[in-house]
Scaffold this motif. Structure first.
Motif, PDB file in Angstrom:
ATOM      1  N   GLY A  47      83.746  75.478   3.818  1.00 39.10           N
ATOM      2  CA  GLY A  47      83.314  75.107   2.477  1.00 39.10           C
ATOM      3  C   GLY A  47      81.936  75.647   2.145  1.00 39.10           C
ATOM      4  N   HIS A  48      81.588  75.507   0.904  1.00 36.99           N
ATOM      5  CA  HIS A  48      80.248  75.859   0.450  1.00 36.99           C
ATOM      6  C   HIS A  48      79.801  74.859  -0.600  1.00 36.99           C
ATOM      7  CE1 HIS A  48      82.713  77.737  -2.649  1.00 36.99           C
ATOM      8  NE2 HIS A  48      81.658  77.693  -3.425  1.00 36.99           N
ATOM      9  N   LEU A  49      78.505  74.767  -0.744  1.00 41.82           N
ATOM     10  CA  LEU A  49      77.907  73.820  -1.670  1.00 41.82           C
ATOM     11  C   LEU A  49      77.103  74.612  -2.687  1.00 41.82           C
ATOM     12  CD1 LEU A  49      77.193  70.842  -2.354  1.00 41.82           C
ATOM     13  CD2 LEU A  49      75.297  71.053  -0.770  1.00 41.82           C
ATOM     14  N   ALA A  50      77.391  74.420  -3.960  1.00 43.05           N
ATOM     15  CA  ALA A  50      76.674  75.133  -5.021  1.00 43.05           C
ATOM     16  C   ALA A  50      75.768  74.159  -5.762  1.00 43.05           C
ATOM     17  CB  ALA A  50      77.660  75.773  -5.977  1.00 43.05           C
ATOM     18  N   ILE A  51      74.479  74.460  -5.752  1.00 48.28           N
ATOM     19  CA  ILE A  51      73.494  73.662  -6.485  1.00 48.28           C
ATOM     20  C   ILE A  51      72.823  74.614  -7.468  1.00 48.28           C
ATOM     21  CG2 ILE A  51      71.435  72.232  -6.322  1.00 48.28           C
ATOM     22  CD1 ILE A  51      72.228  71.678  -3.390  1.00 48.28           C
ATOM     23  N   GLY A  52      73.259  74.556  -8.707  1.00 43.86           N
ATOM     24  CA  GLY A  52      72.735  75.482  -9.711  1.00 43.86           C
ATOM     25  C   GLY A  52      73.078  76.917  -9.336  1.00 43.86           C
ATOM     26  N   GLN A  53      72.074  77.745  -9.180  1.00 41.11           N
ATOM     27  CA  GLN A  53      72.273  79.144  -8.795  1.00 41.11           C
ATOM     28  C   GLN A  53      72.268  79.336  -7.276  1.00 41.11           C
ATOM     29  OE1 GLN A  53      73.044  81.494 -10.854  1.00 41.11           O
ATOM     30  NE2 GLN A  53      72.742  80.315 -12.724  1.00 41.11           N
ATOM     31  N   LEU A  54      71.949  78.277  -6.538  1.00 38.68           N
ATOM     32  CA  LEU A  54      71.852  78.360  -5.085  1.00 38.68           C
ATOM     33  C   LEU A  54      73.187  77.964  -4.457  1.00 38.68           C
ATOM     34  CD1 LEU A  54      70.032  78.688  -2.569  1.00 38.68           C
ATOM     35  CD2 LEU A  54      69.545  76.252  -2.764  1.00 38.68           C
TER      36      LEU A  54
END
Length: 142
Positions: A47-54
């Motif tokens: 999985g991956h976690l997207a926080i805004g552009q990060l």
């Protein structure tokens, strides 16, 4: 004017009663918790976690073993549901996989999957079939 949700329909009451009888004749909670324990183990390494552009990728070298352990835990949970006669074997196997998940699978899915697997395995081993004739009759009617 009263709106009927349809849940008072005899067909739905019969379905609920049949589900309750089915659920009561096997270690349902143990299987559910064991199935849920495999989800974080399989998801977290891929999985991956997207926080805004990060975007934070959580991929690690434990990907293959996490996939194998998580898939086996889901399979053991389904085995507890559909073959309750092998619940002790499935519980012991889930304990072994939970212990193996600590070094092989990102601390057992960041301890979430590990603890759920241990709980599901303990519930599976402790479960015993009830006496015949004591079946769940469904939700109380109002």
């Amino acid at each position: 004017m009263r709106i009927d949700s349809g849940l008072n329909n005899p067909y739905f009451k019969g379905l609920w009663r049949n589900f309750g009888n089915w659920r009561g004749s096997r270690p349902f909670s143990a299987g559910l918790v064991t199935i849920l324990s495999g989800v974080p183990m399989v998801y977290l390494p891929y999985g991956h976690l997207a926080i805004g552009q990060l975007t934070i990728w959580m991929s690690t070298t434990a990907g293959a073993s996490s996939l194998a352990i998580g898939t086996l835990l889901v399979t053991l949970g389904l085995t507890m549901w559909f073959q309750p006669s092998v619940r002790v074997f499935a519980g012991v196997a889930a304990i072994v996989l939970a212990l193996l998940s600590i070094p092989l699978s990102n601390l057992g899915g960041f301890l979430i999957g590990h603890l759920l697997a241990l709980l599901g395995a303990a519930l599976s081993i402790a479960w015993a079939p009830g006496e015949p004739g004591h079946h769940h009759e469904g939700p109380p009617s109002s």
